[in-house]
Every structure is written in C-alpha cells, then in structure tokens.
Design an enzyme around this catalytic site. Structure first.
Site, short mmCIF file in Angstrom:
data_model
loop_
_atom_site.label_atom_id
_atom_site.label_comp_id
_atom_site.label_asym_id
_atom_site.label_seq_id
_atom_site.Cartn_x
_atom_site.Cartn_y
_atom_site.Cartn_z
N ASN A 213 0.85 -1.19 0.00
CA ASN A 213 0.00 0.00 0.00
C ASN A 213 0.89 1.24 0.00
O ASN A 213 2.11 1.13 -0.04
CB ASN A 213 -0.96 -0.03 1.19
N LYS A 291 8.00 -18.47 -9.67
CA LYS A 291 7.31 -17.31 -10.25
C LYS A 291 6.08 -17.77 -11.05
O LYS A 291 6.19 -18.74 -11.83
CB LYS A 291 8.29 -16.59 -11.17
N ILE A 309 -2.92 -7.10 14.33
CA ILE A 309 -1.87 -6.88 15.34
C ILE A 309 -2.41 -6.00 16.47
O ILE A 309 -2.24 -6.30 17.65
CB ILE A 309 -0.64 -6.21 14.68
O1 PMT Z 1 3.04 6.15 6.49
P1 PMT Z 1 2.55 7.52 6.05
O2 PMT Z 1 2.71 7.74 4.57
O3 PMT Z 1 3.12 8.63 6.89
O4 PMT Z 1 0.98 7.53 6.30
C1 PMT Z 1 0.49 7.44 7.61
C2 PMT Z 1 -0.71 6.49 7.70
C3 PMT Z 1 -1.87 7.03 6.88
C4 PMT Z 1 -0.34 5.09 7.20
C5 PMT Z 1 -1.08 6.41 9.24
O5 PMT Z 1 -1.36 7.68 9.72
C6 PMT Z 1 -2.25 5.48 9.46
O6 PMT Z 1 -3.41 5.85 9.34
N1 PMT Z 1 -1.94 4.22 9.83
C7 PMT Z 1 -2.94 3.13 9.96
C8 PMT Z 1 -3.20 2.53 8.61
C9 PMT Z 1 -4.21 1.39 8.67
O7 PMT Z 1 -3.87 0.28 8.35
O8 PMT Z 1 -5.38 1.73 9.13
P2 PMT Z 1 -6.66 0.71 9.27
O9 PMT Z 1 -7.80 1.61 9.54
O10 PMT Z 1 -6.73 -0.21 8.09
O11 PMT Z 1 -6.30 -0.16 10.53
C10 PMT Z 1 -6.71 0.22 11.84
C11 PMT Z 1 -5.61 -0.10 12.83
O12 PMT Z 1 -5.41 -1.51 12.87
C12 PMT Z 1 -4.27 0.52 12.55
O13 PMT Z 1 -3.70 0.91 13.78
C13 PMT Z 1 -3.46 -0.62 11.95
O14 PMT Z 1 -2.06 -0.50 12.24
C14 PMT Z 1 -4.06 -1.82 12.66
N2 PMT Z 1 -4.01 -3.09 11.92
C15 PMT Z 1 -4.70 -3.26 10.77
C16 PMT Z 1 -4.70 -4.50 10.16
C17 PMT Z 1 -3.97 -5.56 10.74
N3 PMT Z 1 -3.92 -6.75 10.17
N4 PMT Z 1 -3.28 -5.35 11.87
C18 PMT Z 1 -3.30 -4.14 12.47
O15 PMT Z 1 -2.67 -3.96 13.51
#
Ligand code: PMT
Length: 405
Positions: A213, A291, A309
């Site tokens: 991403n 591949k 996580i």
């Molecule tokens: O890296 P940059 O370019 O500076 O951009 C910053 C950012 C936009 C990536 C950052 O500010 C941000 O929003 N990070 C969270 C991105 C995300 O995956 O959001 P989500 O809404 O999909 O997930 C919610 C939370 O669950 C997040 O804390 C994520 O880390 C966590 N997660 C999600 C999926 C997973 N399998 N495990 C997780 O821990």
C-alpha cells in the site's frame, strides 16, 4: 561513574573550530565526557593535541588507521556515545550527512550511529542562505537531527549575518537538555517502554511479486522519534520504507504482517504501543515457490485474512500494555468508522485520519487527525507529521503521569 554521559564531538573545518576547546571544557564541567573526531579540515584550525589535552581522551582522525580501528572501530565509536555533536558543522559536512556519504571517519560515524545527533552549523551567510543548504537543513531536521544556531553576527570573512556558530555555552546547554530527554531521568517517559509500528507491509504473491500500500512510514517514524525524545525506551517495528532509521530508536525491520506481529510480541512487555503501520488485511493463501507464469487466462489468487496486530496487542491480559493506541485510516465517515474500529479492536485511543487521495496523507508532510478516546473526539489542526508525533507523545506522557521536565 556509570551515569556519566558520553558525547562524540565531531570537529569539522571552520574557523569556529577554536570555540570547541571552550565547549569541551563546559561539557566536562557538566560531567559529560567528550571524545573527539577531527576531520582533515578541522585539523587546519585546531590541533589534535589541544583536543586531547582538554578532553582527556585520544582524538580519532583517520577512517583507515589500523591503530585507531584496533582500539575502537568506527562503528563502535559512534555507538559508544550517548549523543553525537557536530560543532562546527560546515555546509560540506551537512551536505554529506544529508546524502549519506561516508568518505571519512566523521561522516562514517554519523551514518553508522543510532544515537541522537546535534549540529551547530557555522558558515558564511551566503552559504547558509543557499537553497542547497536550506534543503539539506530541512531534510536533516525532518530526520530528527537537532540544530543549535547558527546566530547572527560578524563573521571571520568580514561579512555580517546569520552563520556564526552558536556560543559554546548555548551548545553545552542544548547537549545537556537532549541527553536528559533521551532516556535519562527527567524525560517525561523515562523508564517507560514503547513499541511503535510504522510503514506498509509487503505480502508476497510469489517469489518476485507482492501486495503493498502507499504508506511511507513518515507518521509512524515521527511518533517513534517523539516518544524517544520524551525519554521512552522505544522500539520501532518498521515495514519496508525508504526512510532512515530514527536516531535513538531501536529499529526492527520486517516485511509481512505475520513478521510484524511476531516482532511486536517479541518486544513485550511494554507500557505503550502505537500501531501506525498500514498492515495488509490479507495475504496470499498458498504462495507458489516459483514465479507465476501467464497462461492467457485470468490469474486467481486466493487471499486469507492476516491476524490483526492492534487487536491482538489490545486483548485483556496481564501483559497488556497500559496504553494501546491505534490509527484508523478512512476515506469517508471518518469519525464514525474510527469509533467503530476502536470498539472492535479494543484499543484505548484511536487516531483517525483521512487517507483519500485528495488528502495527501499517504507519503505527505502533514496530517489532520482526530484523537478518539473514551471521553470523546478531539480534533487537531493540520500539523506536520513530526508535530503530530510530538503532540501525541506529550499526550501519552501526561496520560501516564509524567511530571514534565
Ligand atoms: O506512512 P505515512 O505515509 O506517513 O501515512 C500514515 C498512515 C496514513 C499510514 C497512518 O497515519 C495510518 O493511518 N496508519 C494506519 C493505517 C491502517 O492500516 O489503518 P486501518 O484503519 O486499516 O487499521 C486500523 C488499525 O489496525 C491501525 O492501527 C493498523 O495499524 C491496525 N491493523 C490493521 C490490520 C492488521 N492486520 N493489523 C493491524 O494492527
């Protein structure tokens, strides 16, 4: 003597190098031990003998010296110190730092260090104002390098303006303050352990392709830097990014979500967890060892969900961190979706941000966030990602009962 802090002072080639002699005296007066690296240019202005006499230690000058390397290798030299101080920092050395060059002992130590770095620039006013220098400074600041000065005044070249090295007393004060906040007693999060996730994850499709991403890691890295600056013993679990490792932070590099989860769990117990990584929600179920080949038909890839996580680390248990902070990356109904995510994942706070393409949040300099906790929603103004990091670290310190400096 165990608590004596150690500074590696890098003296580069400017007339202000003579002020280093006084600086060493002032630092040692504050019970900070000083070891010097003298560049070839620096040696045109001060002698190794003067630096050795005042610091009470050997002066290191040559990257390729067999005796120096035997006594203390260049990596050890940069790791053994609690802080690296470049004074004077010439325009040339700052440019090398930004570019990551390592063609002498000073630049190599600066590239190899995992400790906080402070620089006291000294140069002619035109050199200081040159766009190349301005860009170098901006970039180095965004990587967490601290700057002291320069100050305005008359220069050795006869011109007047900004470019004089700060006075030794101001530099010594800044060094003492940075040492205090970098994990020493006095930092509001001193004695606390923090784990931060940052960047994207890469999920392999086959041995040569992956799902990813747009996360750059800038927000997560800024948070790790800010927590370390508040004195927390900070570990950054980073997915693949183009960013340098922040100084003063232990960095564990991972690629996939499964590796990120394993690395996080290995760093527990912790007092604080901040999950800023954009973790892939899915991974490829059966990864082929070879591949994938085109065969004229649509390729079908089966995806399965990755473990969450944030939700895993938020689960109630005796080892649950005291404060678990998640992020919510949304493109619509930002607050409502983020509140739902906080409930579903069980974290204490969630930081909602807009990641629609128009927002420029992915990879950009700034972020507009909303902190959501049990009390409600707090809207923050648009801030640089560094400022978001600092403000969040401050909020965490207050929440965990930090007394402030
Ligand atoms: O890296 P940059 O370019 O500076 O951009 C910053 C950012 C936009 C990536 C950052 O500010 C941000 O929003 N990070 C969270 C991105 C995300 O995956 O959001 P989500 O809404 O999909 O997930 C919610 C939370 O669950 C997040 O804390 C994520 O880390 C966590 N997660 C999600 C999926 C997973 N399998 N495990 C997780 O821990």
């Amino acid at each position: 003597m165990g608590d004596v802090k150690r500074v590696l002072l890098i003296v580069s080639g400017g007339i202000a190098a003579y002020k280093c002699l006084e600086l060493i005296r002032l630092l040692r007066g504050r019970e900070i031990s000083v070891r010097c690296v003298l560049t070839e240019g620096g040696a045109q202005f001060v002698t190794p003998l003067s630096l050795a006499a005042l610091s009470g230690d050997k002066v290191y000058q040559d990257l390729f010296s067999l005796t120096d390397e035997n006594e203390m290798g260049h990596i050890e030299l940069s790791r053994d110190a609690d802080l690296l101080l470049v004074a004077p920092a010439t325009a040339n050395l700052l440019a090398k730092m930004r570019a990551g060059l390592a063609d002498d002992l000073a630049s190599t130590a600066l590239l190899a260090t995992d400790k906080p770095v402070l620089a006291a620039p000294a140069m002619n006013v035109r050199m200081w104002e040159h766009p190349a220098t301005r860009e170098n400074i901006r970039d180095l600041k965004s990587r967490g390098i601290g700057f002291i000065g320069p100050v305005e005044g008359e220069m050795a070249c006869g011109e007047f303006g900004l470019g004089r090295m700060a006075e030794p007393e101001a530099i010594a004060q800044a060094v003492a303050k940075t040492l205090e906040s970098a994990g020493a007693p006095g930092g509001r999060l001193a004695g606390k352990r923090a784990v931060v996730t940052s960047g994207p994850t890469h999920e392999a499709i086959d041995p040569v392709r992956y799902l990813a991403n747009h996360s750059s890691g800038r927000q997560g890295h800024a948070i790790a830097r800010a927590l370390a600056a508040e004195g927390a013993d900070t570990v950054l679990i980073s997915g693949p990014t183009q960013l340098p490792d922040p100084a003063g932070v232990l960095v564990r590099h991972v690629a996939s979500a499964l590796q990120m989860l394993e690395a996080c769990e290995a760093e527990l117990p912790a007092d604080i967890v901040v999950c800023a990584a954009a973790v892939a929600d899915w991974r490829v179920q059966d990864q082929p060892r070879q591949k994938l080949k085109k065969n004229g038909k649509a390729a079908v890839i089966q995806l399965i969900e990755n473990p969450d996580i944030l939700a895993t680390l938020s689960k109630p248990s005796t080892s649950r961190p005291r404060l678990v902070v998640g992020f919510a990356a949304e493109t619509q109904n930002i607050i409502d979706h983020a509140i739902g995510k906080r409930d579903a994942k069980g974290c204490d706070w969630i930081i909602a941000n807009d990641v629609s393409p128009e927002s420029g949040t992915f990879g950009g300099d700034t972020n507009t966030v909303h902190l959501i906790d049990e009390a409600g929603v707090e809207d923050w103004p648009t801030l640089t990602k560094d400022e978001v990091g600092r403000r969040l670290a401050e909020r965490i310190a207050l929440h965990l009962g930090g007394q402030g400096r």
